[in-house]
Design a protein around this motif. Sequence first.
Motif, short mmCIF file in Angstrom:
data_model
loop_
_atom_site.label_atom_id
_atom_site.label_comp_id
_atom_site.label_asym_id
_atom_site.label_seq_id
_atom_site.Cartn_x
_atom_site.Cartn_y
_atom_site.Cartn_z
N PHE A 56 12.63 20.08 28.34
CA PHE A 56 12.98 19.28 29.30
C PHE A 56 14.13 19.78 29.93
O PHE A 56 14.94 19.13 29.42
CB PHE A 56 12.66 17.56 28.86
N HIS A 63 13.30 17.07 40.88
CA HIS A 63 12.34 17.26 39.95
C HIS A 63 13.24 17.37 38.69
O HIS A 63 14.56 17.65 38.43
CB HIS A 63 11.12 18.34 40.06
N TYR A 65 11.18 18.04 35.08
CA TYR A 65 10.36 19.39 34.81
C TYR A 65 10.24 19.23 32.71
O TYR A 65 11.30 19.41 32.25
CB TYR A 65 10.23 21.06 34.08
N ALA A 66 8.74 18.98 32.50
CA ALA A 66 8.43 19.56 31.09
C ALA A 66 7.37 20.48 31.05
O ALA A 66 6.88 21.14 31.51
CB ALA A 66 7.63 18.84 31.04
N TRP A 75 4.26 19.08 32.99
CA TRP A 75 4.54 18.52 34.40
C TRP A 75 5.34 18.31 34.52
O TRP A 75 6.31 19.45 34.30
CB TRP A 75 3.87 16.97 34.12
N LYS A 76 5.61 18.10 36.44
CA LYS A 76 6.86 17.65 36.94
C LYS A 76 7.12 16.33 37.26
O LYS A 76 6.10 15.85 38.14
CB LYS A 76 7.73 18.81 37.71
N PHE A 77 8.19 15.54 37.40
CA PHE A 77 8.47 14.10 37.94
C PHE A 77 9.21 14.14 39.09
O PHE A 77 10.41 14.49 39.21
CB PHE A 77 8.57 13.69 36.42
N GLY A 113 5.10 11.45 31.37
CA GLY A 113 5.40 12.56 33.41
C GLY A 113 5.11 11.50 34.20
O GLY A 113 5.47 11.46 34.86
#
Length: 334
Positions: A56, A63, A65-66, A75-77, A113
């Motif tokens: 992470f 953003h 990122y995972a 995913w990205k948040f 995410g």
Amino acid sequence: GPIISSPTVAPDGTVYVGSHDGFVYAISKGGDLQWKVKTGVWVQSSPAVGPMGEIFVSSWDHHLYAIGPDASLRWKFRATGKQPIASSPAIGPDGTVYIGCYDNYLYAVGADGKSKWRFKTEYKISSSPAVGHGNSVFFGSWDGHIYAIDRQGRLLWSVKTGYWIQSSPAIGKEGELFIGSWDHHLYAVDKNGMLLWRHQTDNVITSSPAVDRDGTVYVGSWDHFLYAVSDKGERKWRFKTDGKISSSPAIGTDGTIYFGSDDHYLYAVDSEGRLKWRYKTEGAISSSPAIGTSGTVYVGSQDHHVYAIAAENAGHQQQSPWPAFHFNGGRGNR
């Protein structure tokens, strides 16, 4: 690009670090590039390694990122305020990821995410959260407050300091909290939000404290000194460098303290404040060192390099509650 991100060493020895060139790097313990993943802008955040080996990391592109250990994007948040994220992620026991943002919010992001909740402060957050032993998450804000919130996003307490907080909290043996402020002070607050003491330095503190097994707290200041402060708030010693210190100290198994300075050096100092050695890079070191289990200290420099330096310690001090910045993904030694 320059490296302000602090390296993280995974259990398998892989070193993860971000750069101002916008990439997250995975480097083998032998120094070979395994992969790099591009984000939108600078990566100032330090990566956190999750229980399944996922990484992470946040970016100034708004953003979180995972990334899988194989470089796949899980995913990205996106933070809703579309503001930079300089804070490093902390991982809760249930896999929730906590991150602060320049949009004034602390976010809780689920392992999928998706946003779980967000908590509003009055100004930016670049402090990296720490996950407490109970139900608490701790962090500082540029609004000058130290915050404790529960894992449902409800305020437990806050303590006001005199100016911005960019330092990240360290948690002591009794659940007490240590954090620095731009008001030149190192603060100690108990787990219920009562001020225990504050210790004055001669300039801003953006360095994040580390806590030794005997309760000694180490922190750097922009006044060029590394401070050793007792668990009662009294100065034990201070060690002078030739530049401001925003790097956070890391404590090795034998009590050696490693930290960087804007004077371009990585320092190793013993627990009495005596210099053991120093290593010169070609740029300021505001990155915080990480200690690998094979007796190597890793640190980033603004000269665009990550350094692996042979050291006298194989790993961080196990008996210490908080031996280094952002240790164990913001959970400390447990």
